[in-house]
Design a protein around this motif. Sequence first.
Motif, PDB file in Angstrom:
ATOM      1  N   GLU A   3      -3.438  20.887  42.251  1.00 54.62           N
ATOM      2  CA  GLU A   3      -4.477  20.072  42.685  1.00 54.62           C
ATOM      3  C   GLU A   3      -5.572  19.942  41.478  1.00 54.62           C
ATOM      4  O   GLU A   3      -6.017  21.015  40.818  1.00 54.62           O
ATOM      5  N   LEU A   4      -5.973  18.671  40.891  1.00 58.45           N
ATOM      6  CA  LEU A   4      -6.959  18.412  40.095  1.00 58.45           C
ATOM      7  C   LEU A   4      -8.241  17.702  40.598  1.00 58.45           C
ATOM      8  O   LEU A   4      -8.240  16.664  41.338  1.00 58.45           O
ATOM      9  N   VAL A   5      -9.199  18.206  40.327  1.00 54.45           N
ATOM     10  CA  VAL A   5     -10.418  17.583  40.661  1.00 54.45           C
ATOM     11  C   VAL A   5     -11.487  17.622  39.434  1.00 54.45           C
ATOM     12  O   VAL A   5     -11.957  18.411  39.063  1.00 54.45           O
ATOM     13  N   GLU A   6     -11.698  16.130  39.344  1.00 51.84           N
ATOM     14  CA  GLU A   6     -12.789  15.935  38.048  1.00 51.84           C
ATOM     15  C   GLU A   6     -14.229  15.705  38.864  1.00 51.84           C
ATOM     16  O   GLU A   6     -14.651  15.687  40.169  1.00 51.84           O
ATOM     17  N   SER A   7     -15.136  16.179  37.915  1.00 55.30           N
ATOM     18  CA  SER A   7     -16.471  16.028  38.043  1.00 55.30           C
ATOM     19  C   SER A   7     -17.175  15.765  36.811  1.00 55.30           C
ATOM     20  O   SER A   7     -16.724  15.902  35.670  1.00 55.30           O
ATOM     21  N   GLY A   8     -18.590  15.346  36.941  1.00 54.67           N
ATOM     22  CA  GLY A   8     -19.343  15.150  35.851  1.00 54.67           C
ATOM     23  C   GLY A   8     -19.716  13.785  35.406  1.00 54.67           C
ATOM     24  O   GLY A   8     -20.518  13.671  34.420  1.00 54.67           O
ATOM     25  N   GLY A   9     -18.973  12.727  36.026  1.00 51.50           N
ATOM     26  CA  GLY A   9     -19.384  11.548  35.832  1.00 51.50           C
ATOM     27  C   GLY A   9     -20.713  10.896  36.251  1.00 51.50           C
ATOM     28  O   GLY A   9     -21.400  11.887  36.963  1.00 51.50           O
ATOM     29  N   GLY A  10     -21.097   9.712  35.997  1.00 50.60           N
ATOM     30  CA  GLY A  10     -22.372   9.553  36.332  1.00 50.60           C
ATOM     31  C   GLY A  10     -22.917   8.177  35.545  1.00 50.60           C
ATOM     32  O   GLY A  10     -21.935   7.465  34.614  1.00 50.60           O
ATOM     33  N   PRO A  88     -21.067   0.956  26.028  1.00 54.71           N
ATOM     34  CA  PRO A  88     -20.795   0.351  27.202  1.00 54.71           C
ATOM     35  C   PRO A  88     -19.507   0.159  27.548  1.00 54.71           C
ATOM     36  O   PRO A  88     -18.938   0.340  28.752  1.00 54.71           O
ATOM     37  N   GLU A  89     -18.608   0.109  26.488  1.00 59.10           N
ATOM     38  CA  GLU A  89     -16.985  -0.008  26.735  1.00 59.10           C
ATOM     39  C   GLU A  89     -16.372   1.118  27.086  1.00 59.10           C
ATOM     40  O   GLU A  89     -15.310   1.096  27.397  1.00 59.10           O
ATOM     41  N   ASP A  90     -16.992   2.194  27.279  1.00 59.78           N
ATOM     42  CA  ASP A  90     -16.325   3.652  27.746  1.00 59.78           C
ATOM     43  C   ASP A  90     -16.491   3.495  29.243  1.00 59.78           C
ATOM     44  O   ASP A  90     -16.035   4.588  29.788  1.00 59.78           O
ATOM     45  N   THR A  91     -17.318   2.554  30.013  1.00 56.58           N
ATOM     46  CA  THR A  91     -17.364   2.620  31.181  1.00 56.58           C
ATOM     47  C   THR A  91     -16.138   2.357  31.934  1.00 56.58           C
ATOM     48  O   THR A  91     -15.084   1.457  31.731  1.00 56.58           O
ATOM     49  N   ALA A  92     -15.766   3.305  32.735  1.00 61.08           N
ATOM     50  CA  ALA A  92     -14.553   3.340  33.393  1.00 61.08           C
ATOM     51  C   ALA A  92     -14.391   4.602  34.567  1.00 61.08           C
ATOM     52  O   ALA A  92     -15.483   5.491  34.451  1.00 61.08           O
ATOM     53  N   VAL A  93     -13.428   4.338  35.172  1.00 60.81           N
ATOM     54  CA  VAL A  93     -13.127   5.842  36.120  1.00 60.81           C
ATOM     55  C   VAL A  93     -12.160   6.574  35.166  1.00 60.81           C
ATOM     56  O   VAL A  93     -11.043   6.085  34.620  1.00 60.81           O
ATOM     57  N   TYR A  94     -12.845   7.579  34.732  1.00 55.48           N
ATOM     58  CA  TYR A  94     -11.950   8.609  34.277  1.00 55.48           C
ATOM     59  C   TYR A  94     -11.315   9.746  35.048  1.00 55.48           C
ATOM     60  O   TYR A  94     -11.590  10.358  36.078  1.00 55.48           O
ATOM     61  N   TYR A  95      -9.888   9.992  34.840  1.00 54.37           N
ATOM     62  CA  TYR A  95      -8.911  10.817  35.382  1.00 54.37           C
ATOM     63  C   TYR A  95      -8.402  11.912  34.401  1.00 54.37           C
ATOM     64  O   TYR A  95      -7.938  11.520  33.486  1.00 54.37           O
ATOM     65  N   CYS A  96      -8.246  13.210  34.988  1.00 52.21           N
ATOM     66  CA  CYS A  96      -7.595  14.055  34.374  1.00 52.21           C
ATOM     67  C   CYS A  96      -6.019  14.138  34.859  1.00 52.21           C
ATOM     68  O   CYS A  96      -5.723  13.873  36.005  1.00 52.21           O
ATOM     69  N   ALA A  97      -5.091  14.774  34.129  1.00 52.24           N
ATOM     70  CA  ALA A  97      -3.802  14.859  34.395  1.00 52.24           C
ATOM     71  C   ALA A  97      -3.011  15.957  33.812  1.00 52.24           C
ATOM     72  O   ALA A  97      -3.522  16.232  32.680  1.00 52.24           O
ATOM     73  N   ALA A  98      -2.174  16.504  34.602  1.00 51.60           N
ATOM     74  CA  ALA A  98      -1.406  17.617  34.041  1.00 51.60           C
ATOM     75  C   ALA A  98       0.220  17.452  33.588  1.00 51.60           C
ATOM     76  O   ALA A  98       0.752  16.604  34.467  1.00 51.60           O
ATOM     77  N   ASP A  99       0.866  17.713  32.677  1.00 47.26           N
ATOM     78  CA  ASP A  99       1.988  17.562  32.201  1.00 47.26           C
ATOM     79  C   ASP A  99       2.651  19.009  32.276  1.00 47.26           C
ATOM     80  O   ASP A  99       2.260  19.768  31.543  1.00 47.26           O
ATOM     81  N   TRP A 115      -2.250  14.286  38.851  1.00 44.34           N
ATOM     82  CA  TRP A 115      -3.464  13.366  38.763  1.00 44.34           C
ATOM     83  C   TRP A 115      -4.541  13.766  39.585  1.00 44.34           C
ATOM     84  O   TRP A 115      -4.412  14.049  40.747  1.00 44.34           O
ATOM     85  N   GLY A 116      -5.773  13.764  39.026  1.00 39.83           N
ATOM     86  CA  GLY A 116      -6.893  13.871  39.831  1.00 39.83           C
ATOM     87  C   GLY A 116      -7.206  12.488  40.529  1.00 39.83           C
ATOM     88  O   GLY A 116      -6.783  11.587  40.328  1.00 39.83           O
ATOM     89  N   GLN A 117      -8.481  12.549  41.316  1.00 42.18           N
ATOM     90  CA  GLN A 117      -8.797  11.367  41.839  1.00 42.18           C
ATOM     91  C   GLN A 117      -9.715  10.397  41.010  1.00 42.18           C
ATOM     92  O   GLN A 117     -10.056   9.428  41.363  1.00 42.18           O
ATOM     93  N   GLY A 118     -10.441  11.007  40.011  1.00 42.09           N
ATOM     94  CA  GLY A 118     -10.846  10.176  39.222  1.00 42.09           C
ATOM     95  C   GLY A 118     -12.525  10.298  39.176  1.00 42.09           C
ATOM     96  O   GLY A 118     -13.172  10.776  40.518  1.00 42.09           O
ATOM     97  N   THR A 119     -13.327  10.195  38.204  1.00 39.89           N
ATOM     98  CA  THR A 119     -14.669  10.385  38.312  1.00 39.89           C
ATOM     99  C   THR A 119     -15.224   9.105  37.531  1.00 39.89           C
ATOM    100  O   THR A 119     -14.968   8.770  36.387  1.00 39.89           O
ATOM    101  N   GLN A 120     -16.338   8.511  38.131  1.00 29.28           N
ATOM    102  CA  GLN A 120     -16.663   7.093  37.305  1.00 29.28           C
ATOM    103  C   GLN A 120     -18.019   7.422  36.314  1.00 29.28           C
ATOM    104  O   GLN A 120     -18.790   8.445  36.564  1.00 29.28           O
ATOM    105  N   VAL A 121     -17.697   6.740  35.131  1.00 35.96           N
ATOM    106  CA  VAL A 121     -18.469   7.023  34.128  1.00 35.96           C
ATOM    107  C   VAL A 121     -19.087   5.532  33.845  1.00 35.96           C
ATOM    108  O   VAL A 121     -18.046   4.570  33.686  1.00 35.96           O
ATOM    109  N   THR A 122     -20.420   5.537  33.801  1.00 36.95           N
ATOM    110  CA  THR A 122     -20.952   3.902  33.635  1.00 36.95           C
ATOM    111  C   THR A 122     -21.971   4.032  32.572  1.00 36.95           C
ATOM    112  O   THR A 122     -22.900   4.806  32.687  1.00 36.95           O
ATOM    113  N   VAL A 123     -21.726   3.385  31.471  1.00 32.78           N
ATOM    114  CA  VAL A 123     -22.588   3.433  30.223  1.00 32.78           C
ATOM    115  C   VAL A 123     -23.475   2.093  30.081  1.00 32.78           C
ATOM    116  O   VAL A 123     -22.788   1.082  30.189  1.00 32.78           O
TER     117      VAL A 123
END
Length: 125
Positions: A3-10, A88-99, A115-123
Motif C-alpha cells: 500500500e502506497l500513500v503519498e503526501s506533501g502536495g499543495g 506552472p507546467e509541473d502542475t499535476a496529480v503526482y503518483y508514486c508506484a512500486a515495481d 500505485w498510490g492514490q496521488g497528491t495534487q501539486v499546483t504551481v
Amino acid sequence: QVELVESGGGLVQAGGSLRLSCAASGRTFSRYAMGWFRQAPGKEREFVACISWPAASTYYADSVKGRFTISRDNAKNTVYLQMSSLKPEDTAVYYCAADKAPYRLSVRTSEYDYWGQGTQVTVSA
C-alpha cells in the motif's frame, strides 16, 4: 501486497519548492524499485523519476532533470521527491508506484505493480 500513500502536495508559486513523500506498507518495501509519475488534466500519466534498490540508482525525465531529486529511506519505508524551481507546467496529480523488479529503472506505467492514490501539486505563475 504493497500500500502506497503519498503526501506533501499543495499550492506553491513558480520558483518554489515542495517535497513529496510516499509511505509504503505491506511487503518488503526495500526490495522494490520505486517511481514517481504525474498526470495533468486531459493528459496521459507521464514518468517523472525512479530509483532502484539497493544501490539507489536513479533516472529522471528530461523535463525535471536538475530540478527534482528522488531518494528513498528503506528504514522508514518511504520514498521522496524533492521538487525545486517549480514551473506552472509541473502542475499535476503526482503518483508514486512500486515495481517488483528491484534493479529496474522503468519509465513505463505498465511495469509498475502498485500505485498510490496521488497528491495534487499546483504551481501558480
